[in-house]
Design a protein around this motif. Structure first.
Motif, PDB file in Angstrom:
ATOM      1  N   GLU A   1       0.810  -1.226   0.000  1.00 34.72           N
ATOM      2  CA  GLU A   1       0.000   0.000   0.000  1.00 34.72           C
ATOM      3  C   GLU A   1       0.842   1.275   0.000  1.00 34.72           C
ATOM      4  OE1 GLU A   1      -1.119   0.583   4.641  1.00 34.72           O
ATOM      5  OE2 GLU A   1      -1.885  -1.247   3.698  1.00 34.72           O
ATOM      6  N   SER A   2       2.149   1.114   0.090  1.00 35.01           N
ATOM      7  CA  SER A   2       3.042   2.270   0.156  1.00 35.01           C
ATOM      8  C   SER A   2       3.413   2.779  -1.229  1.00 35.01           C
ATOM      9  CB  SER A   2       4.317   1.881   0.921  1.00 35.01           C
ATOM     10  OG  SER A   2       5.330   2.849   0.753  1.00 35.01           O
ATOM     11  N   LYS A   3       3.364   4.091  -1.418  1.00 36.17           N
ATOM     12  CA  LYS A   3       3.741   4.667  -2.705  1.00 36.17           C
ATOM     13  C   LYS A   3       5.246   4.589  -2.938  1.00 36.17           C
ATOM     14  CE  LYS A   3       4.249   9.532  -1.330  1.00 36.17           C
ATOM     15  NZ  LYS A   3       3.813  10.922  -1.622  1.00 36.17           N
ATOM     16  N   LEU A   4       6.019   4.364  -1.889  1.00 32.66           N
ATOM     17  CA  LEU A   4       7.460   4.155  -2.027  1.00 32.66           C
ATOM     18  C   LEU A   4       7.771   2.684  -2.222  1.00 32.66           C
ATOM     19  CD1 LEU A   4      10.493   4.690  -1.840  1.00 32.66           C
ATOM     20  CD2 LEU A   4      10.237   4.807   0.657  1.00 32.66           C
ATOM     21  N   TRP A   5       7.291   1.835  -1.339  1.00 37.14           N
ATOM     22  CA  TRP A   5       7.694   0.430  -1.340  1.00 37.14           C
ATOM     23  C   TRP A   5       7.022  -0.408  -2.421  1.00 37.14           C
ATOM     24  CZ3 TRP A   5       6.449   0.403   4.562  1.00 37.14           C
ATOM     25  CH2 TRP A   5       7.454   1.120   5.232  1.00 37.14           C
ATOM     26  N   ARG A   6       5.731  -0.190  -2.685  1.00 34.80           N
ATOM     27  CA  ARG A   6       5.013  -1.055  -3.627  1.00 34.80           C
ATOM     28  C   ARG A   6       5.626  -1.039  -5.028  1.00 34.80           C
ATOM     29  NH1 ARG A   6       0.964  -1.947  -7.268  1.00 34.80           N
ATOM     30  NH2 ARG A   6      -0.449  -3.671  -6.762  1.00 34.80           N
ATOM     31  N   PRO A   7       5.919   0.133  -5.615  1.00 37.39           N
ATOM     32  CA  PRO A   7       6.514   0.119  -6.960  1.00 37.39           C
ATOM     33  C   PRO A   7       7.855  -0.614  -7.008  1.00 37.39           C
ATOM     34  CG  PRO A   7       5.669   2.298  -6.442  1.00 37.39           C
ATOM     35  CD  PRO A   7       5.636   1.507  -5.159  1.00 37.39           C
ATOM     36  N   LEU A   8       8.655  -0.489  -5.964  1.00 37.43           N
ATOM     37  CA  LEU A   8       9.941  -1.188  -5.935  1.00 37.43           C
ATOM     38  C   LEU A   8       9.726  -2.693  -5.843  1.00 37.43           C
ATOM     39  CD1 LEU A   8      11.844   1.136  -3.418  1.00 37.43           C
ATOM     40  CD2 LEU A   8      11.999   1.162  -5.917  1.00 37.43           C
ATOM     41  N   PHE A   9       8.792  -3.091  -4.998  1.00 35.50           N
ATOM     42  CA  PHE A   9       8.509  -4.509  -4.781  1.00 35.50           C
ATOM     43  C   PHE A   9       7.999  -5.186  -6.049  1.00 35.50           C
ATOM     44  CE2 PHE A   9       5.456  -7.788  -3.104  1.00 35.50           C
ATOM     45  CZ  PHE A   9       6.403  -8.657  -2.611  1.00 35.50           C
ATOM     46  N   VAL A  10       7.017  -4.601  -6.703  1.00 34.55           N
ATOM     47  CA  VAL A  10       6.404  -5.244  -7.872  1.00 34.55           C
ATOM     48  C   VAL A  10       7.224  -5.068  -9.146  1.00 34.55           C
ATOM     49  CG1 VAL A  10       4.111  -4.997  -6.865  1.00 34.55           C
ATOM     50  CG2 VAL A  10       4.940  -3.247  -8.441  1.00 34.55           C
ATOM     51  N   ASN A  11       8.141  -4.095  -9.171  1.00 40.66           N
ATOM     52  CA  ASN A  11       8.975  -3.864 -10.353  1.00 40.66           C
ATOM     53  C   ASN A  11      10.390  -4.424 -10.186  1.00 40.66           C
ATOM     54  OD1 ASN A  11       7.153  -2.391 -12.168  1.00 40.66           O
ATOM     55  ND2 ASN A  11       7.167  -0.830 -10.564  1.00 40.66           N
ATOM     56  N   HIS A  12      10.500  -5.435  -9.329  1.00 40.32           N
ATOM     57  CA  HIS A  12      11.731  -6.235  -9.203  1.00 40.32           C
ATOM     58  C   HIS A  12      12.927  -5.474  -8.627  1.00 40.32           C
ATOM     59  CE1 HIS A  12       9.235  -8.743 -11.706  1.00 40.32           C
ATOM     60  NE2 HIS A  12       9.370  -7.951 -12.746  1.00 40.32           N
ATOM     61  N   LYS A  13      12.685  -4.402  -7.897  1.00 42.30           N
ATOM     62  CA  LYS A  13      13.802  -3.709  -7.239  1.00 42.30           C
ATOM     63  C   LYS A  13      14.024  -4.346  -5.866  1.00 42.30           C
ATOM     64  CE  LYS A  13      14.228  -1.126 -10.777  1.00 42.30           C
ATOM     65  NZ  LYS A  13      15.300  -1.474 -11.753  1.00 42.30           N
ATOM     66  N   ARG A  14      14.314  -5.641  -5.920  1.00 40.35           N
ATOM     67  CA  ARG A  14      14.510  -6.428  -4.713  1.00 40.35           C
ATOM     68  C   ARG A  14      15.981  -6.812  -4.586  1.00 40.35           C
ATOM     69  NH1 ARG A  14      10.070  -8.576  -7.288  1.00 40.35           N
ATOM     70  NH2 ARG A  14      11.269 -10.396  -7.947  1.00 40.35           N
ATOM     71  N   VAL A  15      16.434  -6.964  -3.345  1.00 35.27           N
ATOM     72  CA  VAL A  15      17.831  -7.314  -3.103  1.00 35.27           C
ATOM     73  C   VAL A  15      17.953  -8.389  -2.034  1.00 35.27           C
ATOM     74  CG1 VAL A  15      18.888  -5.110  -3.750  1.00 35.27           C
ATOM     75  CG2 VAL A  15      18.044  -5.432  -1.423  1.00 35.27           C
ATOM     76  N   LEU A  16      19.071  -9.115  -2.107  1.00 32.84           N
ATOM     77  CA  LEU A  16      19.543  -9.926  -1.000  1.00 32.84           C
ATOM     78  C   LEU A  16      20.570  -9.071  -0.252  1.00 32.84           C
ATOM     79  CD1 LEU A  16      20.274 -13.346  -2.776  1.00 32.84           C
ATOM     80  CD2 LEU A  16      18.191 -12.677  -1.539  1.00 32.84           C
ATOM     81  N   ILE A  17      20.517  -9.081   1.056  1.00 32.36           N
ATOM     82  CA  ILE A  17      21.446  -8.308   1.877  1.00 32.36           C
ATOM     83  C   ILE A  17      22.237  -9.286   2.740  1.00 32.36           C
ATOM     84  CG2 ILE A  17      21.663  -6.464   3.584  1.00 32.36           C
ATOM     85  CD1 ILE A  17      18.704  -5.694   2.680  1.00 32.36           C
ATOM     86  N   PRO A  18      23.482  -9.588   2.394  1.00 34.87           N
ATOM     87  CA  PRO A  18      24.279 -10.532   3.184  1.00 34.87           C
ATOM     88  C   PRO A  18      24.512 -10.020   4.592  1.00 34.87           C
ATOM     89  CG  PRO A  18      25.248 -10.193   1.005  1.00 34.87           C
ATOM     90  CD  PRO A  18      24.202  -9.127   1.190  1.00 34.87           C
ATOM     91  N   ALA A  19      24.466 -10.922   5.557  1.00 39.09           N
ATOM     92  CA  ALA A  19      24.660 -10.547   6.964  1.00 39.09           C
ATOM     93  C   ALA A  19      25.085 -11.763   7.774  1.00 39.09           C
ATOM     94  CB  ALA A  19      23.381  -9.962   7.539  1.00 39.09           C
ATOM     95  N   ASN A  20      25.593 -11.491   8.974  1.00 39.29           N
ATOM     96  CA  ASN A  20      25.895 -12.543   9.955  1.00 39.29           C
ATOM     97  C   ASN A  20      24.971 -12.452  11.166  1.00 39.29           C
ATOM     98  OD1 ASN A  20      29.183 -11.600   9.245  1.00 39.29           O
ATOM     99  ND2 ASN A  20      28.340 -13.547   8.556  1.00 39.29           N
ATOM    100  N   GLY A  21      24.373 -11.282  11.379  1.00 40.49           N
ATOM    101  CA  GLY A  21      23.507 -11.106  12.534  1.00 40.49           C
ATOM    102  C   GLY A  21      22.987  -9.689  12.625  1.00 40.49           C
ATOM    103  N   PHE A  22      22.142  -9.426  13.634  1.00 40.32           N
ATOM    104  CA  PHE A  22      21.617  -8.077  13.842  1.00 40.32           C
ATOM    105  C   PHE A  22      21.491  -7.814  15.335  1.00 40.32           C
ATOM    106  CE2 PHE A  22      17.961 -10.886  13.551  1.00 40.32           C
ATOM    107  CZ  PHE A  22      17.069 -10.427  14.508  1.00 40.32           C
ATOM    108  N   TYR A  23      21.339  -6.534  15.666  1.00 41.06           N
ATOM    109  CA  TYR A  23      21.287  -6.114  17.062  1.00 41.06           C
ATOM    110  C   TYR A  23      19.924  -5.545  17.421  1.00 41.06           C
ATOM    111  CZ  TYR A  23      26.394  -6.133  16.468  1.00 41.06           C
ATOM    112  OH  TYR A  23      27.688  -6.480  16.195  1.00 41.06           O
ATOM    113  N   GLU A  24      19.518  -5.811  18.654  1.00 40.87           N
ATOM    114  CA  GLU A  24      18.304  -5.186  19.186  1.00 40.87           C
ATOM    115  C   GLU A  24      18.538  -4.805  20.644  1.00 40.87           C
ATOM    116  OE1 GLU A  24      15.937  -4.177  17.513  1.00 40.87           O
ATOM    117  OE2 GLU A  24      15.770  -5.439  15.734  1.00 40.87           O
ATOM    118  N   LEU A  25      18.066  -3.641  21.016  1.00 36.31           N
ATOM    119  CA  LEU A  25      18.137  -3.183  22.394  1.00 36.31           C
ATOM    120  C   LEU A  25      17.003  -3.823  23.194  1.00 36.31           C
ATOM    121  CD1 LEU A  25      19.453  -1.155  24.422  1.00 36.31           C
ATOM    122  CD2 LEU A  25      17.741   0.513  23.645  1.00 36.31           C
TER     123      LEU A  25
END
Length: 224
Positions: A80-104
């Motif tokens: 429903e987002s005017k920013l995210w939806r066009p990127l999602f449906v028009n193949h502007k998708r990525v893999l983001i390599p990582a080993n982990g993430f942090y949370e407080l």
């Protein structure tokens, strides 16, 4: 939300995990922060590991420091987002390599300002699902490429410390190619946006703090 993550693996280890080549040298980091340039693999060029800025800048934004910049993309609002939806449906998708993430920890002992690092028990390098964007504007000689990490509802392990009960989307290894495919429907892709299983993740105390670089210290692995 995921605002800090780690990719401490070497270039050699990253290349071994993906069938792609590095387009430029990469320096491993235990504390990737917003606006830093980090490796990603796009659906447009799945054979290349490129570097983009961590924090998505809308193509229609006034600039990279715009309030329209977002480092996380919510799965429940992506269509429903005017920013995210066009990127999602028009193949502007990525893999983001990582080993982990942090949370407080804002649940069990918020007054202690304790950070936890989350990672996987079944593999050292994994991929977040993400979106990317290209911004062009005055003051920048080259296009500004940026990305965001998609988040979903948290599993129990992350939810034990995250007050908003969200976590980054971690893709199963066998789903990485599907996430980059241009031959699948948005509905099929939405099925990939789900919490990672609790029993395949660990949590450990970390010395990384909210706004400062830091070193990961050993902690109570699997204690959450």
């Amino acid at each position: 939300m995921c605002a800090r993550y780690t990719l401490s693996s070497s270039e050699k280890e990253i290349l071994a995990a993906y069938s792609a080549t590095m387009t430029e040298p990469f320096t491993p980091t235990i504390n990737a922060r917003i606006t830093e340039r980090m490796p990603v693999i796009t659906a447009d060029e799945p054979d290349k590991i490129q570097q983009m800025h961590f924090q998505l800048v809308a193509h229609f934004a006034e600039g990279p420091k715009s309030v329209k910049a977002t480092f996380n993309t919510r799965d429940d609002k992506i269509m429903e987002s005017k920013l995210w939806r066009p990127l999602f449906v028009n193949h502007k998708r990525v893999l983001i390599p990582a080993n982990g993430f942090y949370e407080l920890d804002k649940v069990t002992a918020p007054q202690e300002n304790q950070v936890y690092k989350f990672g996987l028990t079944d593999r050292e390098i994994f991929s977040y699902a993400g979106l990317w964007s290209k911004w062009v504007g005055p003051g920048y000689e080259l296009p500004y490429y940026s990305f965001s990490i998609i988040t979903t509802e948290s599993n129990t392990k992350v939810g034990n410390v995250h007050d908003k009960k969200r976590m980054p989307v971690i893709l199963n290894k066998e789903d990485e190619a599907l996430w980059l495919s241009k031959d699948v429907s948005p509905a099929q892709l939405m099925q990939l946006l789900k919490p990672y299983p609790d029993d395949l993740m660990y949590a450990e105390r970390s010395s990384v703090r909210a706004n400062t670089p830091g070193l990961i210290q050993s902690g109570d692995q699997n204690s959450l």
